[in-house]
Design an enzyme around this catalytic site. Sequence first.
Site, mmCIF file in Angstrom:
data_model
loop_
_atom_site.group_PDB
_atom_site.id
_atom_site.type_symbol
_atom_site.label_atom_id
_atom_site.label_comp_id
_atom_site.label_asym_id
_atom_site.label_seq_id
_atom_site.Cartn_x
_atom_site.Cartn_y
_atom_site.Cartn_z
ATOM 1 N N GLY A 52 20.194 -57.768 11.454
ATOM 2 C CA GLY A 52 21.097 -58.711 11.319
ATOM 3 C C GLY A 52 22.486 -58.152 11.114
ATOM 4 O O GLY A 52 23.120 -58.667 9.960
ATOM 5 N N HIS A 91 27.096 -52.915 -0.961
ATOM 6 C CA HIS A 91 28.207 -53.649 -1.281
ATOM 7 C C HIS A 91 28.115 -54.538 -2.530
ATOM 8 O O HIS A 91 28.977 -55.180 -2.624
ATOM 9 C CB HIS A 91 28.569 -54.504 0.235
ATOM 10 C CG HIS A 91 29.002 -53.656 1.220
ATOM 11 N ND1 HIS A 91 28.765 -53.939 2.372
ATOM 12 C CD2 HIS A 91 29.037 -52.301 1.314
ATOM 13 C CE1 HIS A 91 29.130 -52.980 3.328
ATOM 14 N NE2 HIS A 91 29.491 -52.071 2.957
ATOM 15 N N SER A 133 26.258 -56.634 12.687
ATOM 16 C CA SER A 133 27.290 -56.530 13.823
ATOM 17 C C SER A 133 27.816 -55.058 13.912
ATOM 18 O O SER A 133 28.395 -54.825 14.896
ATOM 19 C CB SER A 133 28.369 -57.499 13.542
ATOM 20 O OG SER A 133 29.207 -57.160 12.417
ATOM 21 N N ASN A 170 24.161 -56.902 2.153
ATOM 22 C CA ASN A 170 24.183 -58.365 1.497
ATOM 23 C C ASN A 170 24.403 -58.192 0.001
ATOM 24 O O ASN A 170 23.955 -57.451 -0.357
ATOM 25 C CB ASN A 170 23.257 -58.969 2.161
ATOM 26 C CG ASN A 170 22.980 -59.099 3.578
ATOM 27 O OD1 ASN A 170 23.983 -58.863 4.302
ATOM 28 N ND2 ASN A 170 21.807 -59.253 4.048
ATOM 29 N N TYR A 206 33.969 -66.179 -4.738
ATOM 30 C CA TYR A 206 32.509 -65.586 -5.118
ATOM 31 C C TYR A 206 31.711 -66.716 -5.974
ATOM 32 O O TYR A 206 30.582 -66.639 -5.693
ATOM 33 C CB TYR A 206 32.905 -64.295 -5.773
ATOM 34 C CG TYR A 206 33.303 -63.127 -4.675
ATOM 35 C CD1 TYR A 206 34.613 -62.855 -4.456
ATOM 36 C CD2 TYR A 206 32.352 -62.572 -3.853
ATOM 37 C CE1 TYR A 206 34.884 -61.802 -3.569
ATOM 38 C CE2 TYR A 206 32.762 -61.975 -2.569
ATOM 39 C CZ TYR A 206 33.890 -61.174 -2.520
ATOM 40 O OH TYR A 206 34.534 -60.678 -1.485
HETATM 41 C C1 BV8 Z 1 35.165 -47.397 2.579
HETATM 42 C C2 BV8 Z 1 31.071 -57.201 0.235
HETATM 43 C C3 BV8 Z 1 36.084 -45.172 2.033
HETATM 44 C C4 BV8 Z 1 31.890 -58.179 -0.153
HETATM 45 C C5 BV8 Z 1 31.692 -56.093 2.272
HETATM 46 C C6 BV8 Z 1 36.145 -46.380 9.989
HETATM 47 C C7 BV8 Z 1 36.733 -47.015 11.092
HETATM 48 C C8 BV8 Z 1 37.528 -48.160 10.918
HETATM 49 C C9 BV8 Z 1 37.883 -48.918 9.409
HETATM 50 C C10 BV8 Z 1 37.130 -48.171 8.367
HETATM 51 C C11 BV8 Z 1 36.416 -46.734 8.809
HETATM 52 N N1 BV8 Z 1 35.993 -46.590 7.539
HETATM 53 C C12 BV8 Z 1 36.464 -47.177 6.556
HETATM 54 C C13 BV8 Z 1 37.206 -48.331 7.106
HETATM 55 C C14 BV8 Z 1 37.648 -49.559 6.338
HETATM 56 C C15 BV8 Z 1 36.539 -50.627 6.240
HETATM 57 C C16 BV8 Z 1 36.129 -51.156 7.241
HETATM 58 O O1 BV8 Z 1 35.012 -50.741 7.912
HETATM 59 N N2 BV8 Z 1 36.785 -52.130 8.057
HETATM 60 C C17 BV8 Z 1 36.205 -52.768 9.213
HETATM 61 C C18 BV8 Z 1 36.777 -54.192 9.348
HETATM 62 C C19 BV8 Z 1 36.825 -52.174 10.582
HETATM 63 N N3 BV8 Z 1 35.562 -50.046 5.501
HETATM 64 C C20 BV8 Z 1 35.785 -50.148 3.940
HETATM 65 O O2 BV8 Z 1 36.639 -50.481 3.370
HETATM 66 C C21 BV8 Z 1 34.495 -49.717 3.281
HETATM 67 N N4 BV8 Z 1 35.022 -48.758 2.182
HETATM 68 O O3 BV8 Z 1 35.328 -47.349 3.941
HETATM 69 O O4 BV8 Z 1 35.509 -46.639 1.427
HETATM 70 C C22 BV8 Z 1 34.548 -44.446 1.904
HETATM 71 C C23 BV8 Z 1 33.968 -44.423 3.145
HETATM 72 C C24 BV8 Z 1 32.592 -43.801 3.049
HETATM 73 C C25 BV8 Z 1 32.433 -42.983 2.099
HETATM 74 C C26 BV8 Z 1 33.029 -42.949 0.884
HETATM 75 C C27 BV8 Z 1 33.994 -43.711 0.952
HETATM 76 C C28 BV8 Z 1 34.120 -50.625 2.422
HETATM 77 C C29 BV8 Z 1 33.618 -51.757 3.053
HETATM 78 C C30 BV8 Z 1 32.707 -53.034 2.321
HETATM 79 C C31 BV8 Z 1 33.476 -54.339 2.241
HETATM 80 N N5 BV8 Z 1 32.523 -55.167 1.626
HETATM 81 N N6 BV8 Z 1 30.933 -56.865 1.583
HETATM 82 C C32 BV8 Z 1 31.564 -59.593 0.274
HETATM 83 O O5 BV8 Z 1 30.766 -59.810 0.886
HETATM 84 O O6 BV8 Z 1 32.342 -60.516 0.353
HETATM 85 S S1 BV8 Z 1 31.673 -55.950 3.881
HETATM 86 C C33 BV8 Z 1 31.055 -57.286 4.507
HETATM 87 O O7 BV8 Z 1 31.303 -57.545 5.919
HETATM 88 C C34 BV8 Z 1 29.397 -57.278 4.492
HETATM 89 O O8 BV8 Z 1 28.817 -56.663 3.425
HETATM 90 C C35 BV8 Z 1 29.123 -56.323 5.646
HETATM 91 O O9 BV8 Z 1 29.159 -54.987 5.564
HETATM 92 C C36 BV8 Z 1 30.197 -56.966 6.848
HETATM 93 C C37 BV8 Z 1 29.614 -58.299 7.459
HETATM 94 O O10 BV8 Z 1 29.175 -57.571 8.451
HETATM 95 P P1 BV8 Z 1 27.373 -58.215 8.823
HETATM 96 O O11 BV8 Z 1 26.598 -57.914 7.477
HETATM 97 O O12 BV8 Z 1 27.028 -57.311 9.792
HETATM 98 O O13 BV8 Z 1 27.871 -59.601 9.284
HETATM 99 P P2 BV8 Z 1 28.591 -60.244 10.564
HETATM 100 O O14 BV8 Z 1 28.769 -61.770 10.167
HETATM 101 O O15 BV8 Z 1 29.603 -59.420 11.133
HETATM 102 O O16 BV8 Z 1 27.223 -60.127 11.828
HETATM 103 C C38 BV8 Z 1 26.242 -60.829 11.632
HETATM 104 C C39 BV8 Z 1 25.000 -60.045 12.664
HETATM 105 O O17 BV8 Z 1 23.937 -60.769 12.491
HETATM 106 C C40 BV8 Z 1 25.646 -60.471 14.141
HETATM 107 O O18 BV8 Z 1 25.613 -59.370 14.928
HETATM 108 C C41 BV8 Z 1 24.798 -61.634 14.531
HETATM 109 O O19 BV8 Z 1 24.635 -61.424 15.855
HETATM 110 C C42 BV8 Z 1 23.502 -61.227 13.877
HETATM 111 N N7 BV8 Z 1 22.755 -62.466 13.468
HETATM 112 C C43 BV8 Z 1 23.236 -63.681 13.249
HETATM 113 N N8 BV8 Z 1 22.116 -64.558 12.980
HETATM 114 C C44 BV8 Z 1 21.143 -63.911 13.247
HETATM 115 C C45 BV8 Z 1 21.378 -62.470 13.406
HETATM 116 N N9 BV8 Z 1 20.530 -61.440 13.470
HETATM 117 C C46 BV8 Z 1 19.223 -61.850 13.614
HETATM 118 N N10 BV8 Z 1 18.832 -63.022 13.089
HETATM 119 C C47 BV8 Z 1 19.580 -64.032 12.879
HETATM 120 N N11 BV8 Z 1 19.073 -65.493 12.832
#
Ligand code: BV8
Length: 228
Positions: free
Chosen positions: A171, A105, A173, A88, A52
């Site tokens: 932006g 987040h 996924s 973000n 970080y």
């Molecule tokens: C929780 C901070 C309970 C740190 C982050 C249900 C089903 C399955 C799993 C779960 C579920 N519920 C919970 C889970 C577990 C987990 C989860 O989702 N796991 C996943 C992997 C399956 N979730 C959690 O643990 C969450 N907590 O659920 O607590 C709860 C729930 C509800 C209510 C109360 C309690 C906590 C999750 C947060 C974790 N922290 N970030 C850090 O940043 O280091 S997550 C982090 O990853 C980001 O913040 C973001 O959320 C995620 C990344 O995703 P994106 O931002 O979308 O980025 P990515 O690279 O994936 O995609 C980029 C996109 O942009 C692409 O589509 C691309 O095509 C596009 N793009 C690229 N360039 C461009 C563009 N678009 C336009 N223009 C461009 N130029």
Amino acid sequence: MRVVVLTGAGISAESGVPTFRDADGLWEGHRVEDVATPEAFDHQPSVVHRFYDARRAALLAVQPNPAHHALARLEAALGDDLLVVTQNIDDLHERGGSTRVLHMHGELRSALCRGCGGRSPWDHELADLPPCPRCGVTELRPDVVWFGEVPYEMERIQQTLDRTDLFVSVGTSGAVYPAAGFVQYAGRRGARTLELNLMPSEGTHLFDEARHGPASELVPAWVDEVLG
Ligand code: BV8
């Protein structure tokens, strides 16, 4: 018209902030579990701090892009009828002129004390374990939500989604919950839903409409449309 815009790493990609899942994404060099979980922080705090600290330092070298600026323009027109909910942890929405931004987040430029629970604006490193400016103990952690932790302000997000007319996702996924579930939540409450993304997201089929291309082009064009 009440609008909620959810943003992800893709809106900052053209500013030079790496996304998570793309080829050279953040998760390339690091297993999520190794750097973005409370367990990782308990076992290897220095590894997590370095991860970080590097991202915080990199913020100084990037600028908001036309997508961030366009959302600030939209806020100027819609005022309280617009809320930007971002996954973000960068500060590019604010530097682009937006004020109605909710960091579900967390934020890189903030430190959270595990001693007193206080938050302090933070622009430096945490790896050298500095004392908390409030209580003096050396228990500071990045003020970000890790996997397995509850996102910030979920109640306010839910209340705002309950009464939104238009939900737009930019932006992201759609791989991480609960953010990935907002489109269905808003859609079920009658909101129109629009995806603006470089390519179809994992949840693209859940949206009423999807436009694909770079955010720096799609978002200003969409804002011009809304503002007529
Ligand atoms: C929780 C901070 C309970 C740190 C982050 C249900 C089903 C399955 C799993 C779960 C579920 N519920 C919970 C889970 C577990 C987990 C989860 O989702 N796991 C996943 C992997 C399956 N979730 C959690 O643990 C969450 N907590 O659920 O607590 C709860 C729930 C509800 C209510 C109360 C309690 C906590 C999750 C947060 C974790 N922290 N970030 C850090 O940043 O280091 S997550 C982090 O990853 C980001 O913040 C973001 O959320 C995620 C990344 O995703 P994106 O931002 O979308 O980025 P990515 O690279 O994936 O995609 C980029 C996109 O942009 C692409 O589509 C691309 O095509 C596009 N793009 C690229 N360039 C461009 C563009 N678009 C336009 N223009 C461009 N130029």
